[in-house]
Design a protein around this motif. Structure first.
Motif, short mmCIF file in Angstrom:
data_model
loop_
_atom_site.label_atom_id
_atom_site.label_comp_id
_atom_site.label_asym_id
_atom_site.label_seq_id
_atom_site.Cartn_x
_atom_site.Cartn_y
_atom_site.Cartn_z
N LEU A 80 21.80 -3.09 15.32
CA LEU A 80 23.03 -2.48 14.36
C LEU A 80 23.06 -2.97 13.11
O LEU A 80 23.35 -2.06 12.42
N SER B 8 22.78 -0.29 10.14
CA SER B 8 23.75 -0.05 8.94
C SER B 8 23.41 -0.48 7.57
O SER B 8 23.46 0.50 6.41
N LEU C 147 23.54 2.65 4.55
CA LEU C 147 24.09 2.33 3.16
C LEU C 147 22.96 2.47 2.00
O LEU C 147 23.28 2.89 1.07
N GLY D 213 19.21 5.89 9.54
CA GLY D 213 19.73 4.76 9.95
C GLY D 213 19.78 4.76 11.50
O GLY D 213 19.22 3.57 12.20
#
Length: 430
Positions: free
Chosen positions: A288, A292, A296, A310
């Protein structure tokens, strides 16, 4: 005349030597020697019996192995039938184990101070856990399928120009090098025909591939719907009564095994559960975080397919060591459809994020969850992948961790007996 008895003093006065008192009877040495020899004979007989028992076990194992080799096909058929028979139960156990990790956290947060509502904690925790897991799967499916379809369509639109540029580059290369020109002439390629075929395959073939994949998936789901329902119901029963089942399991182990072996078996099972649960939770958390970070970073650098890459990196990162690099390869291909330069930048960005996540975030957030050195993690991933694919990679790491921990304890106990051994001191320092 009666003879008068004389005591020792009177006898000494009268000049007679006193009679010595008879010594007490002592056990004869031959009796002790016979007892010791009897014990030695008894011990020798017991050792001889154990020796013949071990020989008999080896012979029986050899006979059984030889029989198994001669009847390999029936045995494999029986194992396949047994696997088909117990597969719903095993699947239910796996589902229950996976759901139990987040369910324990959810259950601990529900009504911690309200005793009257504690009966509702377990059903609510199960329901919320199912919603979270199914929501995560649906979200991943909604992100992956449309973006992959879009990428295939984009590749089909850009294929003519890409093939034309490739053919022109090869022709310019052939003008400089005669050997390349000869190879191109021998190939006798029709670029327009190849381009048309590629476009047709990407448009029609991709659609057919998606339809076929969907049909296979639906067919598998329909054929296995009964097994899945049985497994899900069995998992719910396991989660609802896990404490009672654990107590019953310990009672059975204590009843069937001697006290020492029963305690050791419970310790090994507890270690196995903690290792698997820690590995599962830590890998999900790491995936996770890594996914993330990629979303970003790719959004910040304005790269295409940021959300899709992602999600793919997060899913592939569940497999340690090699999983994230598989996600990197897929991401490189997706970005290369749009821009080869951005794809190269993505590889550099991937290596930077991997170093940041591996050296800064992973040790503090996850830590050494399985207690296994990196070289043995790589070995477990390799062997598990060769034997059982992705599932083997996920299973063999915690199994190798349990084996490593148990073997380490055995080595520590053996070295503790040899206090003068230099290796024992080195082991304590580590």
């Amino acid at each position: 005349m009666k003879k008068m008895r004389t005591n020792p003093e009177q006898a000494s006065v009268m000049g007679q030597s006193p009679k010595k008192a008879a010594p007490r009877s002592q056990p004869k040495p031959c009796i002790l020697e016979n007892a010791e020899s009897g014990k030695e004979a008894e011990n020798g007989g017991a050792a001889e019996t154990r020796k013949w028992r071990n020989i008999l076990k080896i012979v029986l194992l050899g006979v059984a192995f030889s029989w198994a080799l001669q009847n390999l096909d029936p045995i494999l058929s029986g194992l396949k039938w047994l696997n088909w028979l117990v597969m719903p139960i095993l699947t239910g156990c796996v589902i229950a184990f996976v759901l139990n990790v987040p369910m324990r956290k959810v259950e601990s947060l529900l009504f911690p101070r309200c005793a009257s509502l504690r009966r509702l904690r377990r059903p609510l925790a199960m329901l919320l856990t199912l919603i979270l897991v199914l929501g995560a799967v649906a979200l991943a499916w909604m992100v992956i399928v449309p973006n992959v379809t879009e990428a295939i369509t984009s590749l089909a639109d850009q294929a003519p120009g890409a093939m034309e540029r490739l053919w022109n580059d090869l022709q310019r290369l052939g003008e400089k090098y005669p050997a390349v020109r000869e190879q191109l002439a021998a190939l006798n390629m029709d670029v327009q025909d190849i381009t048309t075929r590629i476009i047709t395959w990407l448009k029609d073939g991709a659609a057919m591939m998606m339809v076929n994949a969907g049909a296979v998936f639906v067919g598998d789901m329909i054929s296995g719907i009964s097994n899945f329902v049985i497994a899900a119901i069995f998992a719910m029963y396991l989660l609802a009564q896990k404490e009672k089942l654990c107590v019953q399991g310990r009672m059975c182990i204590s009843a069937l095994l001697p006290p020492g072996k029963a305690q050791r078996t419970n310790e090994v099972l507890s270690l196995t559960y903690k290792t698997f649960a820690s590995f599962l939770s830590c890998q999900c958390l790491e995936a996770l975080i890594l996914g993330s970070m990629f979303v970003l970073a790719l959004t910040l650098f304005q790269m295409p397919y940021a959300l899709l890459i992602g999600v793919l990196v997060a899913l592939t990162a569940l497999v340690p060591v090699v999983g994230a690099f598989v996600g990197c390869g897929v991401g490189f291909l997706l970005i290369a459809i749009v821009s080869f330069k951005q794809a190269c930048i993505f590889v550099v960005l991937f290596l930077v994020l991997q170093q940041i996540e591996g050296n800064l975030i992973y040790p503090h957030v996850v830590g050494n969850s399985v207690g296994l050195p990196s070289i043995w993690v790589l070995a477990a991933v390799t062997i598990g992948g060769r034997l059982f694919g992705v599932i083997g990679m996920l299973l063999f790491i915690p199994l190798a961790s349990v084996a490593y921990t148990l073997f380490r304890e055995v080595v520590k106990q053996r070295l503790a007996k040899n206090k003068g051994n230099p290796a024992a001191e080195d082991f304590k320092k580590k």
